[in-house]
Design a protein around this motif. Structure first.
Motif, PDB file in Angstrom:
ATOM      1  N   HIS A 193       0.847  -1.196   0.000  1.00  0.00           N
ATOM      2  CA  HIS A 193       0.000   0.000   0.000  1.00  0.00           C
ATOM      3  C   HIS A 193       0.882   1.245   0.000  1.00  0.00           C
ATOM      4  CE1 HIS A 193      -3.457   2.427   2.085  1.00  0.00           C
ATOM      5  NE2 HIS A 193      -3.407   2.639   0.780  1.00  0.00           N
ATOM      6  N   LEU A 194       0.753   2.054  -1.057  1.00  0.00           N
ATOM      7  CA  LEU A 194       1.444   3.333  -1.130  1.00  0.00           C
ATOM      8  C   LEU A 194       0.412   4.435  -0.944  1.00  0.00           C
ATOM      9  CD1 LEU A 194       3.808   2.738  -4.208  1.00  0.00           C
ATOM     10  CD2 LEU A 194       4.231   2.258  -1.780  1.00  0.00           C
ATOM     11  N   VAL A 195       0.538   5.188   0.127  1.00  0.00           N
ATOM     12  CA  VAL A 195      -0.414   6.252   0.429  1.00  0.00           C
ATOM     13  C   VAL A 195       0.109   7.555  -0.176  1.00  0.00           C
ATOM     14  CG1 VAL A 195      -1.594   7.551   2.236  1.00  0.00           C
ATOM     15  CG2 VAL A 195      -1.141   5.105   2.541  1.00  0.00           C
ATOM     16  N   VAL A 196      -0.548   8.018  -1.223  1.00  0.00           N
ATOM     17  CA  VAL A 196      -0.109   9.228  -1.911  1.00  0.00           C
ATOM     18  C   VAL A 196      -1.247   9.748  -2.785  1.00  0.00           C
ATOM     19  CG1 VAL A 196       0.854   7.964  -3.883  1.00  0.00           C
ATOM     20  CG2 VAL A 196       1.760  10.229  -3.319  1.00  0.00           C
ATOM     21  N   ALA A 253       8.164  10.089  -5.576  1.00  0.00           N
ATOM     22  CA  ALA A 253       8.870   9.730  -4.344  1.00  0.00           C
ATOM     23  C   ALA A 253       8.330   8.433  -3.758  1.00  0.00           C
ATOM     24  CB  ALA A 253       8.755  10.865  -3.329  1.00  0.00           C
ATOM     25  N   ALA A 254       7.004   8.261  -3.778  1.00  0.00           N
ATOM     26  CA  ALA A 254       6.394   7.046  -3.233  1.00  0.00           C
ATOM     27  C   ALA A 254       6.758   5.821  -4.062  1.00  0.00           C
ATOM     28  CB  ALA A 254       4.880   7.212  -3.168  1.00  0.00           C
ATOM     29  N   LEU A 255       6.843   5.987  -5.371  1.00  0.00           N
ATOM     30  CA  LEU A 255       7.173   4.859  -6.240  1.00  0.00           C
ATOM     31  C   LEU A 255       8.612   4.408  -6.055  1.00  0.00           C
ATOM     32  CD1 LEU A 255       5.379   5.962  -9.535  1.00  0.00           C
ATOM     33  CD2 LEU A 255       4.791   3.997  -8.111  1.00  0.00           C
ATOM     34  N   GLY A 256       9.500   5.337  -5.752  1.00  0.00           N
ATOM     35  CA  GLY A 256      10.896   4.973  -5.572  1.00  0.00           C
ATOM     36  C   GLY A 256      11.457   4.289  -6.800  1.00  0.00           C
ATOM     37  N   SER A 257      12.044   3.123  -6.599  1.00  0.00           N
ATOM     38  CA  SER A 257      12.635   2.373  -7.713  1.00  0.00           C
ATOM     39  C   SER A 257      11.727   1.248  -8.206  1.00  0.00           C
ATOM     40  CB  SER A 257      13.982   1.789  -7.284  1.00  0.00           C
ATOM     41  OG  SER A 257      13.819   0.902  -6.173  1.00  0.00           O
ATOM     42  N   ARG A 258      10.476   1.235  -7.770  1.00  0.00           N
ATOM     43  CA  ARG A 258       9.576   0.141  -8.123  1.00  0.00           C
ATOM     44  C   ARG A 258       9.279   0.120  -9.625  1.00  0.00           C
ATOM     45  NH1 ARG A 258       8.010   2.126  -3.305  1.00  0.00           N
ATOM     46  NH2 ARG A 258       7.569   0.681  -1.583  1.00  0.00           N
ATOM     47  N   THR A 259       9.147  -1.083 -10.152  1.00  0.00           N
ATOM     48  CA  THR A 259       8.697  -1.290 -11.524  1.00  0.00           C
ATOM     49  C   THR A 259       7.568  -2.313 -11.505  1.00  0.00           C
ATOM     50  OG1 THR A 259      10.320  -3.039 -11.932  1.00  0.00           O
ATOM     51  CG2 THR A 259      10.963  -0.776 -12.523  1.00  0.00           C
TER      52      THR A 259
END
Length: 328
Positions: free
Chosen positions: A44-47, A57-63
């Protein structure tokens, strides 16, 4: 297993989609503003998806293998997502709407009355985008819902750095109290209370889809193929407002009270004086099998009637019991 990001996914068929993706063994990430938590085991990314810097910023390095955008309503939102997920995903699926075909909201190619509208009637590759319109104004957005969806599809189609498909869903019903728009409840409540239902004198048919079927179709669109462009999502069978009222009548045992409005007047939801019922031929050719609206609609009506009865029953049970007068 695929890595799938769902933007939204906090209620109704979006919530069910998340559950079914997880049950199918996929790694699921949900992005929303935090009002509703996803099931255990779902990242869960709260944004706020409207805040591009915060989203990055919330995604970061995610793919991800696939992004399913459930809550994209404007070209501005689509542009933010297109930039944020470029290079992060190979595929994006956007939930769109039958309203893109509404001839009352745009100058569209004419379709013979009674002919279900194909996807090509609104081509996102050629649709004009106007980013400078007041898309951040809630009143403007509500009044231009269909145009916002058309332009969002256009942005993803032309500017997304990934394979893109849109699912143009019919009017969604089912789930009782989960059906948050209240449109089916509009009919069940009025029929049960004997109140008038306003309809067009020559109401034209439309198409529907059950919320569970739509969740299944979105799962299929995200994981079972690499088709591109729009695909219409509707159960088989056209119904007009009188057909719908008849189903409600059969489930409630009450006859509907229908009143025709004057030409140009405002009628109840699902009463249309213009034709834009969709064709689901393309989805079938791509391999999806639809149910028949006539098969699931009675159950959806029964759920809505039951959901309306539950608060009344709860209130009655919670009310203080009047003392019984002694027998003289």
């Amino acid at each position: 297993m695929q890595r799938i990001c769902v933007i939204g996914g906090s209620r109704y068929f979006g919530k069910l989609l998340v559950t079914r993706l997880q049950a199918a063994g996929h790694h699921v990430t949900v992005i929303n503003r935090g009002s509703t938590r996803p099931p255990a085991g779902v990242e869960h990314l709260v944004v706020d998806r409207n805040d591009e810097a915060a989203l990055l910023a919330a995604l970061g390095s995610r793919t991800f293998d696939v992004v399913v955008d459930q809550v994209c309503y404007t070209p501005v939102q689509a542009a933010i997502a297109a930039r944020a997920f470029a290079g992060r995903t190979r595929r994006c699926v956007m939930t769109s709407t039958i309203e893109v075909y509404d001839p009352a909201t745009a100058a569209l190619p004419a379709v013979p009355a009674g002919t279900p509208v194909p996807e090509g009637n609104v081509d996102p590759r050629t649709w004009r985008v106007a980013m400078d319109l007041p898309w951040h104004d809630e009143a403007y957005l509500e009044a231009h819902y269909a145009e916002g969806k058309r332009q969002a599809e256009a942005v993803f189609t032309r500017d997304g750095g990934f394979v893109f498909a849109s699912v143009r869903c019919a009017h969604v019903l089912g789930g009782g109290a989960q059906e948050f728009t209240g449109r089916l409840a509009h009919y069940t409540e009025r029929v049960c209370r004997g109140e008038e239902i306003t309809v067009h004198a020559q109401a034209l048919p439309t198409v529907f889809i059950h919320y569970e079927e739509l969740a299944d179709l979105l799962l299929w669109a995200a994981t079972a193929g690499d088709f591109t462009g729009p695909v219409n999502a509707c159960s088989d069978g056209l119904l007009d407002v009188r057909d719908l009222a008849a189903v409600v009548a059969a489930q409630t045992g009450r006859d509907p009270v229908l009143r025709a409005v004057a030409a140009g007047g405002t009628a109840s939801p699902f009463s249309f004086d213009r034709h834009y019922a969709m064709s689901n031929t393309r989805a079938k050719e791509l391999g999806f099998t639809f149910s028949r609206t006539a098969d699931w609609l009675p159950g959806a009506v029964a759920e809505t009637v039951a959901a309306a009865a539950e608060p009344a029953a709860s209130a009655a049970s919670a009310a203080p019991v009047a003392p019984v007068a002694p027998v003289a």
